[in-house]
Design an enzyme around this catalytic site. Sequence first.
Site, PDB file in Angstrom:
ATOM      1  N   GLU A   1      16.947 -15.273 -14.004  1.00  0.00           N
ATOM      2  CA  GLU A   1      15.838 -16.177 -14.365  1.00  0.00           C
ATOM      3  C   GLU A   1      14.757 -16.172 -13.282  1.00  0.00           C
ATOM      4  O   GLU A   1      13.560 -16.139 -13.577  1.00  0.00           O
ATOM      5  CB  GLU A   1      16.362 -17.610 -14.564  1.00  0.00           C
ATOM      6  CG  GLU A   1      15.244 -18.572 -14.986  1.00  0.00           C
ATOM      7  CD  GLU A   1      15.662 -20.032 -14.948  1.00  0.00           C
ATOM      8  OE1 GLU A   1      16.802 -20.357 -15.323  1.00  0.00           O
ATOM      9  OE2 GLU A   1      14.823 -20.858 -14.534  1.00  0.00           O
TER      10      GLU A   1
ATOM     11  N   CYS B   1      15.906 -28.201 -15.496  1.00  0.00           N
ATOM     12  CA  CYS B   1      16.115 -28.579 -16.897  1.00  0.00           C
ATOM     13  C   CYS B   1      16.892 -29.896 -16.996  1.00  0.00           C
ATOM     14  O   CYS B   1      17.857 -30.102 -16.272  1.00  0.00           O
ATOM     15  CB  CYS B   1      16.890 -27.462 -17.573  1.00  0.00           C
ATOM     16  SG  CYS B   1      17.396 -27.888 -19.223  1.00  0.00           S
TER      17      CYS B   1
ATOM     18  N   SER C   1      27.293 -22.318 -20.474  1.00  0.00           N
ATOM     19  CA  SER C   1      27.663 -21.134 -21.251  1.00  0.00           C
ATOM     20  C   SER C   1      29.130 -21.146 -21.667  1.00  0.00           C
ATOM     21  O   SER C   1      29.691 -20.098 -21.963  1.00  0.00           O
ATOM     22  CB  SER C   1      27.326 -19.878 -20.445  1.00  0.00           C
ATOM     23  OG  SER C   1      27.714 -20.039 -19.108  1.00  0.00           O
TER      24      SER C   1
HETATM   25 FE1  F3S Z   1      17.250 -23.790 -21.365  1.00  0.00          FE
HETATM   26 FE2  F3S Z   1      18.043 -25.751 -19.917  1.00  0.00          FE
HETATM   27 FE3  F3S Z   1      19.758 -24.284 -21.133  1.00  0.00          FE
HETATM   28  S1  F3S Z   1      16.466 -24.318 -19.421  1.00  0.00           S
HETATM   29  S2  F3S Z   1      18.842 -22.297 -21.260  1.00  0.00           S
HETATM   30  S3  F3S Z   1      18.242 -25.620 -22.091  1.00  0.00           S
HETATM   31  S4  F3S Z   1      19.992 -25.118 -19.100  1.00  0.00           S
END
Ligand code: F3S
Length: 288
Positions: A127, A193, A272
Amino acid sequence: MAEIILAKTAGFCFGVSRAVDKVYELLDTGEKIYTYGPIIHNKEVVKDLEEKGVVTLETEEELRSVREGIIVIRSHGIPKYINDYLDESGVKYVDMTCPFVKRIHKVVSSLGKDETVLIAGNPDHPEVIGIRGWCDCENTVIETSEQAEAFTPRDGAKITLVSQTTFSYNKFQEFVEIFTKKGYHITVVNTVCDATRGRQTEAFDIAKKVDVMIVIGDKHSSNSRKLYEICSKECDSTCFIQTLTELMEPEMAGIRDKIKVAETVGITAGASTPKNIIEEVQKHVRHE
Ligand code: F3S
């Protein structure tokens, strides 16, 4: 039987589930499907997709050799030059860069050539490599407080600070404090995020009050590793596993014994980690 506290925020985040769902959906098209890099940092999911015919392109060279089929760009995003290559090459691709990562690309690419971007994050993370690839100006990655302390801007430099979406919010704030103390004029754009922040806060709260804490995630997943780091500071009996099988391995006997006598066991999982793995671990702990 131990009380299990399962984090509400455990497992796939919006960006990851959107990308993974898209790959499964594209399988129905009958076209050859490629992902540029593993679609997520989770071996189980990647293996399942590979068994269904999805090919993971590991290098740029491999990406450039694709002539037909559909390439899926994962949630981490890609540098601009690769985006440009895909546009010009005419090869079909679906961009599943998380919109929150796209926002960072927009912020950094809108800056003037004489400005400076500071990225709080891990320089080797895809990223961050992607974000750097959208900067048309000087850019530096800062991962530790020591690096933040050591950073000296050019005279009169206009600086914008952003962060990798899965970076620790507390560490990001620490960097802001360091730069403010030094009197640097920095535009701070908090791009940590919310899903990450919420997950970290909840993991911290749970780890503080349980006897054993289980963090489920892939060892390559930066947000999972960070969860482990946060939890192990709060709970001495924290373990980091990828699947239930790992918890059953001989070297995990100590933690299994602790689970047997624990009154409370906390469980969280990285962005994930698929739901079925979390459920399997939860079921096992309940049995114990
Ligand atoms: Fe997007 Fe946040 Fe997941 S940036 S990929 S929603 S950890």
